[in-house]
Design a protein around this motif. Structure first.
Motif, PDB file in Angstrom:
ATOM      1  N   LYS A  39     -15.388  59.804 -62.113  1.00 35.15           N
ATOM      2  CA  LYS A  39     -13.991  59.440 -61.895  1.00 35.15           C
ATOM      3  C   LYS A  39     -13.200  60.601 -61.305  1.00 35.15           C
ATOM      4  CE  LYS A  39      -9.949  57.529 -64.277  1.00 35.15           C
ATOM      5  NZ  LYS A  39      -9.395  57.081 -65.594  1.00 35.15           N
ATOM      6  N   ALA A  40     -13.466  61.823 -61.778  1.00 32.35           N
ATOM      7  CA  ALA A  40     -12.751  62.992 -61.263  1.00 32.35           C
ATOM      8  C   ALA A  40     -13.093  63.249 -59.799  1.00 32.35           C
ATOM      9  CB  ALA A  40     -13.080  64.224 -62.111  1.00 32.35           C
ATOM     10  N   LEU A  41     -14.345  63.035 -59.428  1.00 33.37           N
ATOM     11  CA  LEU A  41     -14.759  63.231 -58.036  1.00 33.37           C
ATOM     12  C   LEU A  41     -14.049  62.235 -57.121  1.00 33.37           C
ATOM     13  CD1 LEU A  41     -16.467  64.449 -55.794  1.00 33.37           C
ATOM     14  CD2 LEU A  41     -18.350  62.937 -56.494  1.00 33.37           C
ATOM     15  N   ARG A  42     -14.055  60.974 -57.530  1.00 33.70           N
ATOM     16  CA  ARG A  42     -13.414  59.951 -56.724  1.00 33.70           C
ATOM     17  C   ARG A  42     -11.907  60.218 -56.607  1.00 33.70           C
ATOM     18  NH1 ARG A  42     -15.067  57.176 -52.828  1.00 33.70           N
ATOM     19  NH2 ARG A  42     -13.324  58.354 -51.980  1.00 33.70           N
ATOM     20  N   ALA A  43     -11.306  60.626 -57.734  1.00 33.81           N
ATOM     21  CA  ALA A  43      -9.877  60.933 -57.720  1.00 33.81           C
ATOM     22  C   ALA A  43      -9.584  62.126 -56.815  1.00 33.81           C
ATOM     23  CB  ALA A  43      -9.389  61.216 -59.141  1.00 33.81           C
ATOM     24  N   GLY A  44     -10.476  63.130 -56.830  1.00 34.30           N
ATOM     25  CA  GLY A  44     -10.291  64.308 -55.988  1.00 34.30           C
ATOM     26  C   GLY A  44     -10.361  63.974 -54.510  1.00 34.30           C
ATOM     27  N   ILE A  45     -11.329  63.148 -54.115  1.00 32.42           N
ATOM     28  CA  ILE A  45     -11.453  62.741 -52.713  1.00 32.42           C
ATOM     29  C   ILE A  45     -10.211  61.970 -52.275  1.00 32.42           C
ATOM     30  CG2 ILE A  45     -12.770  61.310 -51.106  1.00 32.42           C
ATOM     31  CD1 ILE A  45     -15.264  61.924 -52.794  1.00 32.42           C
ATOM     32  N   ASN A  46      -9.778  61.047 -53.126  1.00 26.58           N
ATOM     33  CA  ASN A  46      -8.585  60.261 -52.794  1.00 26.58           C
ATOM     34  C   ASN A  46      -7.351  61.159 -52.657  1.00 26.58           C
ATOM     35  OD1 ASN A  46     -10.123  57.941 -52.872  1.00 26.58           O
ATOM     36  ND2 ASN A  46      -9.496  57.373 -54.947  1.00 26.58           N
ATOM     37  N   ARG A  47      -7.232  62.135 -53.543  1.00 32.14           N
ATOM     38  CA  ARG A  47      -6.063  63.027 -53.523  1.00 32.14           C
ATOM     39  C   ARG A  47      -6.065  63.893 -52.265  1.00 32.14           C
ATOM     40  NH1 ARG A  47      -3.322  64.980 -58.091  1.00 32.14           N
ATOM     41  NH2 ARG A  47      -1.374  65.994 -57.440  1.00 32.14           N
ATOM     42  N   LEU A  48      -7.226  64.380 -51.856  1.00 26.07           N
ATOM     43  CA  LEU A  48      -7.311  65.198 -50.640  1.00 26.07           C
ATOM     44  C   LEU A  48      -6.968  64.369 -49.401  1.00 26.07           C
ATOM     45  CD1 LEU A  48     -10.473  67.263 -51.548  1.00 26.07           C
ATOM     46  CD2 LEU A  48      -8.192  68.202 -51.131  1.00 26.07           C
ATOM     47  N   ASN A  49      -7.392  63.111 -49.380  1.00 26.43           N
ATOM     48  CA  ASN A  49      -7.021  62.229 -48.266  1.00 26.43           C
ATOM     49  C   ASN A  49      -5.517  61.947 -48.271  1.00 26.43           C
ATOM     50  OD1 ASN A  49      -9.563  61.916 -47.075  1.00 26.43           O
ATOM     51  ND2 ASN A  49     -10.138  60.298 -48.523  1.00 26.43           N
ATOM     52  N   GLU A  50      -4.958  61.824 -49.455  1.00 28.36           N
ATOM     53  CA  GLU A  50      -3.511  61.608 -49.580  1.00 28.36           C
ATOM     54  C   GLU A  50      -2.747  62.816 -49.059  1.00 28.36           C
ATOM     55  OE1 GLU A  50      -0.401  61.376 -53.276  1.00 28.36           O
ATOM     56  OE2 GLU A  50      -2.219  60.167 -53.440  1.00 28.36           O
ATOM     57  N   ILE A  51      -3.200  64.007 -49.406  1.00 23.39           N
ATOM     58  CA  ILE A  51      -2.571  65.241 -48.930  1.00 23.39           C
ATOM     59  C   ILE A  51      -2.670  65.325 -47.401  1.00 23.39           C
ATOM     60  CG2 ILE A  51      -2.851  67.757 -48.876  1.00 23.39           C
ATOM     61  CD1 ILE A  51      -3.621  67.555 -51.871  1.00 23.39           C
ATOM     62  N   LYS A  52      -3.797  64.905 -46.870  1.00 15.39           N
ATOM     63  CA  LYS A  52      -4.009  64.943 -45.414  1.00 15.39           C
ATOM     64  C   LYS A  52      -2.994  64.068 -44.690  1.00 15.39           C
ATOM     65  CE  LYS A  52      -7.457  63.662 -41.919  1.00 15.39           C
ATOM     66  NZ  LYS A  52      -8.856  63.159 -41.717  1.00 15.39           N
ATOM     67  N   TYR A  53      -2.804  62.857 -45.156  1.00 15.54           N
ATOM     68  CA  TYR A  53      -1.955  61.911 -44.429  1.00 15.54           C
ATOM     69  C   TYR A  53      -0.476  61.981 -44.836  1.00 15.54           C
ATOM     70  CZ  TYR A  53      -6.361  59.959 -42.822  1.00 15.54           C
ATOM     71  OH  TYR A  53      -7.595  59.807 -42.244  1.00 15.54           O
ATOM     72  N   ARG A  54      -0.206  62.279 -46.105  1.00 18.74           N
ATOM     73  CA  ARG A  54       1.182  62.336 -46.553  1.00 18.74           C
ATOM     74  C   ARG A  54       1.828  63.675 -46.260  1.00 18.74           C
ATOM     75  NH1 ARG A  54       1.824  62.421 -52.742  1.00 18.74           N
ATOM     76  NH2 ARG A  54       1.375  64.613 -52.280  1.00 18.74           N
ATOM     77  N   ASP A  55       1.083  64.763 -46.535  1.00 18.26           N
ATOM     78  CA  ASP A  55       1.638  66.105 -46.364  1.00 18.26           C
ATOM     79  C   ASP A  55       1.220  66.748 -45.043  1.00 18.26           C
ATOM     80  OD1 ASP A  55       2.854  66.173 -48.987  1.00 18.26           O
ATOM     81  OD2 ASP A  55       0.825  66.349 -49.785  1.00 18.26           O
TER      82      ASP A  55
END
Length: 317
Positions: A77-93
């Motif tokens: 779960k932490a791995l999946r959450a980490g990948i999603n968060r990095l993609n979010e940072i890429k597109y949002r920030d």
């Protein structure tokens, strides 16, 4: 790399490796500084608050989600959450952070995740992982420079200068983060060949604009070429203006910036000098070079469209 540092700074999310001194020392030997967290929540909260600090992220296949979570309850779960968060940072920030998985549970990485990111096996592929991340960081920094100065780098896409010169300009910009006086001098030596390449292109495009008599072997005389393109300006105190004895192709601010680059480099970098230049002088000279190249791009474009004449400018009395 992170500003004002010769090290890449990488965030590690791994409940086993995060506090291991051996791992951090090995990374330091590779020019990498590691900051570790043993759970997803604290690690990514820290990352979000310090986006400009980190060059890459290392994730584990099985890791804790929350601080204080009992050992042995790690999941994907932490791995999946980490990948999603990095993609979010890429597109949002709009911040691209390279990342990979470093795990002893390679069999627990499913195909869907493995297709997204590079996976390295703990204890066997540590050095390979470091090399991979360093290459990704270097590519990220290059992309950042090209994006920041896109209006200048466009000249390489247009074919006004070869891709080898693009590589040299990238090297100059990336090396500019060093504050070491000797490295600054070495880096600034690359500015003059970049200007000479631009002048050579002007001569090859139309020798009426920059005549062949300004050639010096396979290059162009930097000082003489600059004075010629600027119309050989001479300021008249009585008239309060500049007069020009030749055709004017270079604006006065480009002329003065170019002469400044030539003189400072000649005095401090090409010849022996005990005087050191600071990072501020280096930044000023590189910015002047970028302004010169931006002007050069515009001039060549106008020359190719037949918009440049060799007439001496008319001076109004």
């Amino acid at each position: 790399m992170t500003a004002n540092s010769n090290f890449s700074h990488i965030l590690l999310i791994d409940d086993q490796e995060a506090q291991m001194m051996d791992f951090k020392l090995a990374a330091r030997g590779e020019g990498i500084r590691i900051t570790g967290f043993d759970n997803y929540t604290e690690g990514f909260d820290h990352l979000q608050k310090n986006l400009g600090l980190y060059d890459a992220v290392i994730l584990d296949a099985l890791c804790l989600m929350e601080p204080g979570q009992a050992p042995g309850t790690e999941t994907q779960k932490a791995l999946r959450a980490g990948i999603n968060r990095l993609n979010e940072i890429k597109y949002r920030d709009n911040v691209l952070i390279p990342f990979c998985v470093y795990t002893g549970h390679f069999d627990r990485v499913n195909d869907a995740i493995e297709d997204e990111i590079k996976v390295f096996v703990k204890g066997k592929e540590r050095e390979l992982m470091f090399e991979y991340l360093k290459s990704r960081i270097a590519n990220k920094d290059e992309a950042r420079m090209v994006a920041r100065y896109s209006d200048v780098f466009e000249l390489f896409d247009l074919g006004y200068l070869p891709q080898t010169d693009k590589r040299e300009l990238l090297n100059i910009l990336l090396a500019a983060e060093s504050g070491n006086p000797m490295e600054i001098k070495n880096n600034l030596r690359g500015l003059r060949p970049m200007m000479e390449a631009a002048l050579k292109k002007i001569n090859e495009t139309d020798s009426r604009i920059l005549p062949n008599n300004y050639k010096r072997g396979n290059s162009m005389s930097l000082g003489d070429s600059i004075w010629h393109l600027a119309g050989r300006p001479k300021y008249s105190k009585s008239l309060g203006r500049y007069d020009f004895s030749e055709a004017l192709h270079m604006p006065l601010h480009i002329f003065h910036l170019s002469i400044c680059i030539k003189d400072v480099i000649a005095a401090t970098s090409l010849h022996h000098s005990d005087q050191d230049l600071s990072k501020y002088a280096q930044e000023s000279l590189i910015q002047a070079l970028l302004e010169f190249l931006y002007w050069f791009k515009g001039l060549i474009g106008r020359m190719e469209r037949g918009e440049v004449t060799v007439k001496r400018p008319r001076i109004n009395d």
